[in-house]
Scaffold this active site. Structure first.
Site, PDB file in Angstrom:
ATOM      1  CG  ASN A   9      -1.725   1.218   1.423  1.00  0.00           C
ATOM      2  OD1 ASN A   9      -1.763   2.066   0.525  1.00  0.00           O
ATOM      3  ND2 ASN A   9      -2.403   1.337   2.555  1.00  0.00           N
ATOM      4  CE  LYS A  11      -0.166   3.173   4.803  1.00  0.00           C
ATOM      5  NZ  LYS A  11      -0.017   3.238   6.238  1.00  0.00           N
ATOM      6  CG  HIS A  97      -5.694   1.892   5.397  1.00  0.00           C
ATOM      7  ND1 HIS A  97      -5.262   2.785   6.349  1.00  0.00           N
ATOM      8  CD2 HIS A  97      -4.672   1.028   5.193  1.00  0.00           C
ATOM      9  CE1 HIS A  97      -4.015   2.469   6.696  1.00  0.00           C
ATOM     10  NE2 HIS A  97      -3.635   1.414   6.011  1.00  0.00           N
ATOM     11  CD  GLU A  99      -2.851   5.401   6.918  1.00  0.00           C
ATOM     12  OE1 GLU A  99      -2.843   5.414   5.673  1.00  0.00           O
ATOM     13  OE2 GLU A  99      -1.933   4.903   7.603  1.00  0.00           O
ATOM     14  CD  GLU A 169      -3.170  -2.439   7.352  1.00  0.00           C
ATOM     15  OE1 GLU A 169      -2.080  -2.650   6.841  1.00  0.00           O
ATOM     16  OE2 GLU A 169      -3.827  -1.405   7.146  1.00  0.00           O
ATOM     17  N   GLY A 175       2.874   2.213  10.753  1.00  0.00           N
ATOM     18  CA  GLY A 175       3.858   3.284  10.576  1.00  0.00           C
ATOM     19  C   GLY A 175       4.565   3.683  11.857  1.00  0.00           C
ATOM     20  CB  SER A 214       5.603  -1.882  11.986  1.00  0.00           C
ATOM     21  OG  SER A 214       5.200  -0.550  12.271  1.00  0.00           O
ATOM     22  N   GLY A 236       5.243   1.271   4.607  1.00  0.00           N
ATOM     23  CA  GLY A 236       6.585   1.849   4.423  1.00  0.00           C
ATOM     24  C   GLY A 236       7.561   0.953   3.682  1.00  0.00           C
TER      25      GLY A 236
END
Ligand code: 13P
Length: 256
Positions: A9, A11, A97, A99, A169, A175, A214, A236
């Protein structure tokens, strides 16, 4: 047997140059990696470029997206439909998600609507679920995940989960570098599967449940060694071709 799926992903990260370098690097790094589905979800702006690059790649890379809206066409300024995603070869679509749930106030019901719309169009929903740190500390993790999945089951039936992907998640692990331990993640994955099994053992047995939060090359193998962790949704570390390919490779090795 469930087939592992490792998805990146990206982002809100990308430029033409970055997309090009990352996908070319990923194709090279995936040489010889077999037995895992590898997918990437760039920002929609770059789907066209990504589709072209993936078309030329030697290794199979599945194209995905990070979101979809709930209308097919018409006066919905700024929205993107499943048909549009399909038009660019995107098949695996992330929805729910944390976010988006947090920054765009997306409710369980709204996410379930997206799920139904994707299924209707023959696309694969990657349904993100997971608890906040406070919910985790209050021991509410399994209840939160069950509620998020039930929004789909109640409106579409448990069979709707066939062919879909669930990504667990924990929000506090996203993150932050503060990943859940492989044992804790396994415990939650098993509980999620057991919750689905209350409706259908067959669906529960076959649904892919990814862990996200992570995930790095250093900790990936420990997750994939767990029986109920079928892959990963990577943020990431998916922005680095070598790291992402190493995670995919770890999944392929563990699930042989
Ligand atoms: P990180 O891997 O950066 O923690 O992000 C996880 C994530 O949110 C993937 O959807």
């Amino acid at each position: 047997m469930r087939h592992p799926v490792v998805m990146g992903n990206w982002k809100l990260n990308g430029s033409k140059e970055m997309v090009s370098n990352l996908l070319k690097g990923l194709d090279a790094a995936l040489k010889g990696v077999e037995g895992v589905d590898v997918a990437v979800a760039p920002p929609v702006m770059y789907l066209d470029l990504a589709e072209q690059l993936i078309g030329k790649a030697e290794n199979k890379i599945i194209l995905g997206a990070q979101n979809v809206d709930v209308n097919a066409k018409g006066a919905f300024t700024g929205d993107i439909s499943p048909e549009m995603l399909k038009d660019f070869g995107a098949s695996h679509i992330i929805i729910g998600h944390s976010e988006r749930r947090d920054y765009h106030s997306e409710s369980d019901e709204f996410v379930a609507k997206k799920f139904a719309f994707l299924k209707e169009q023959g696309l694969t929903p990657v349904l993100c679920i997971g608890e906040s740190e406070a919910q985790n500390e209050a021991g509410e993790t399994v209840a939160v995940c069950a509620r998020q999945i039930d929004a789909v089951i109640k409106t579409q039936g448990v069979e709707a989960l066939n062919g879909a992907i669930i990504a667990y998640e924990p929000i506090w692990a996203i993150g932050t570098g503060k990943a859940a331990t492989a044992e804790d993640a396994q415990r939650i994955h098993a509980a999620i599967r057991a919750h689905i099994a209350e409706q259908s053992e067959e669906v529960a047995k076959n649904v892919v449940i990814q862990y996200g939060g992570s995930v790095k090359p250093e900790n990936a193998a420990a997750y994939f060694a767990q029986p109920d962790i079928d892959g990963a949704l990577v943020g990431g570390a998916a922005l680095d071709a070598e790291s992402f390919a190493a995670i995919a490779k770890a999944a392929a090795e563990a699930k042989k």
